[in-house]
Design an enzyme around this catalytic site. Sequence first.
Site, PDB file in Angstrom:
ATOM      1  N   TYR A  30     -27.641 -77.435  82.800  1.00  0.00           N
ATOM      2  CA  TYR A  30     -28.562 -78.340  82.317  1.00  0.00           C
ATOM      3  C   TYR A  30     -27.916 -79.699  82.719  1.00  0.00           C
ATOM      4  O   TYR A  30     -29.028 -80.720  83.296  1.00  0.00           O
ATOM      5  CB  TYR A  30     -28.910 -77.877  81.023  1.00  0.00           C
ATOM      6  CG  TYR A  30     -30.177 -79.013  80.411  1.00  0.00           C
ATOM      7  CD1 TYR A  30     -31.484 -78.917  80.782  1.00  0.00           C
ATOM      8  CD2 TYR A  30     -29.695 -80.130  79.676  1.00  0.00           C
ATOM      9  CE1 TYR A  30     -32.465 -79.941  80.480  1.00  0.00           C
ATOM     10  CE2 TYR A  30     -30.728 -80.897  79.067  1.00  0.00           C
ATOM     11  CZ  TYR A  30     -32.089 -80.601  79.621  1.00  0.00           C
ATOM     12  OH  TYR A  30     -33.073 -81.728  79.219  1.00  0.00           O
ATOM     13  N   GLU A  52     -39.427 -81.119  73.071  1.00  0.00           N
ATOM     14  CA  GLU A  52     -38.562 -82.139  72.363  1.00  0.00           C
ATOM     15  C   GLU A  52     -39.159 -82.076  70.945  1.00  0.00           C
ATOM     16  O   GLU A  52     -38.416 -82.462  70.025  1.00  0.00           O
ATOM     17  CB  GLU A  52     -38.581 -83.521  72.876  1.00  0.00           C
ATOM     18  CG  GLU A  52     -37.724 -83.682  74.317  1.00  0.00           C
ATOM     19  CD  GLU A  52     -36.267 -83.688  74.079  1.00  0.00           C
ATOM     20  OE1 GLU A  52     -35.745 -83.686  72.712  1.00  0.00           O
ATOM     21  OE2 GLU A  52     -35.419 -83.803  75.024  1.00  0.00           O
ATOM     22  N   TRP A  60     -31.036 -78.895  70.968  1.00  0.00           N
ATOM     23  CA  TRP A  60     -31.695 -78.774  72.179  1.00  0.00           C
ATOM     24  C   TRP A  60     -31.115 -77.537  72.777  1.00  0.00           C
ATOM     25  O   TRP A  60     -31.759 -76.814  73.685  1.00  0.00           O
ATOM     26  CB  TRP A  60     -31.027 -79.934  73.402  1.00  0.00           C
ATOM     27  CG  TRP A  60     -31.860 -79.496  74.762  1.00  0.00           C
ATOM     28  CD1 TRP A  60     -31.065 -79.447  75.999  1.00  0.00           C
ATOM     29  CD2 TRP A  60     -33.316 -79.435  74.823  1.00  0.00           C
ATOM     30  NE1 TRP A  60     -32.118 -79.295  76.671  1.00  0.00           N
ATOM     31  CE2 TRP A  60     -33.327 -78.894  76.222  1.00  0.00           C
ATOM     32  CE3 TRP A  60     -34.386 -79.547  74.178  1.00  0.00           C
ATOM     33  CZ2 TRP A  60     -34.449 -78.756  76.860  1.00  0.00           C
ATOM     34  CZ3 TRP A  60     -35.524 -79.139  74.989  1.00  0.00           C
ATOM     35  CH2 TRP A  60     -35.563 -78.761  76.407  1.00  0.00           C
TER      36      TRP A  60
END
Length: 212
Positions: A30, A52, A60
């Site tokens: 990522y 988010e 995350w």
Amino acid sequence: MSEEKTGLILGADGKTRCFWPGELPDYLDYHDNEWGHPVSDNHRLFEKICLEGFQSGLSWLTILRKRENFREAFEGFDFERVARFTEKDVERLLGNAGIIRHGGKIRSTINNAQRAIELCEQEGSLAHYFWRYEPQPHERPDPVDYKTLTTNPTTEISTRISKDLKKRGWSFVGPTTVYAFMQAMGLVNDHIEGCCCRAAVERKREAFKRPA
């Protein structure tokens, strides 16, 4: 210098990166291939700002590892489809163990899908709306370093976007959430100076055609 001073780590592959993905393969992928790369696709922008919101109070990485489940549950974050979800869909999603089963965040995603349709009607596209807030060079820190990033989870611009979205009826779009969105979607390049990805992301940003 130590990681605490630089915010950089040397990976097993010999590359120096931002500290936050550690050595986790999915997080490294990522960091290297998504984070900070400029995005103009409306569905990806909508997906990210919603995810988010789901991240609020979590990491995350937790959301990233459930992202495919979220995509399946929310029709690929096609906001025109999500906008038609009903309370029956909310109950279905609350029973989906593959996502974060938070009623407020699920309902927020549906609400924000409806607001996204309105915003597109008013602004042309989500991409046009968000990219017109791209910071100018004089509004960015120089250099982008660990101390700056860790002491400034929001900015004047992310606060401005947050206030405007809330005026338009969006929810779960606080200034910190919005800034994390800006970082991920390439409106800013917050790979720390010395990270192996910083220059490549900057080249992508330079070549990126801003939405008209």
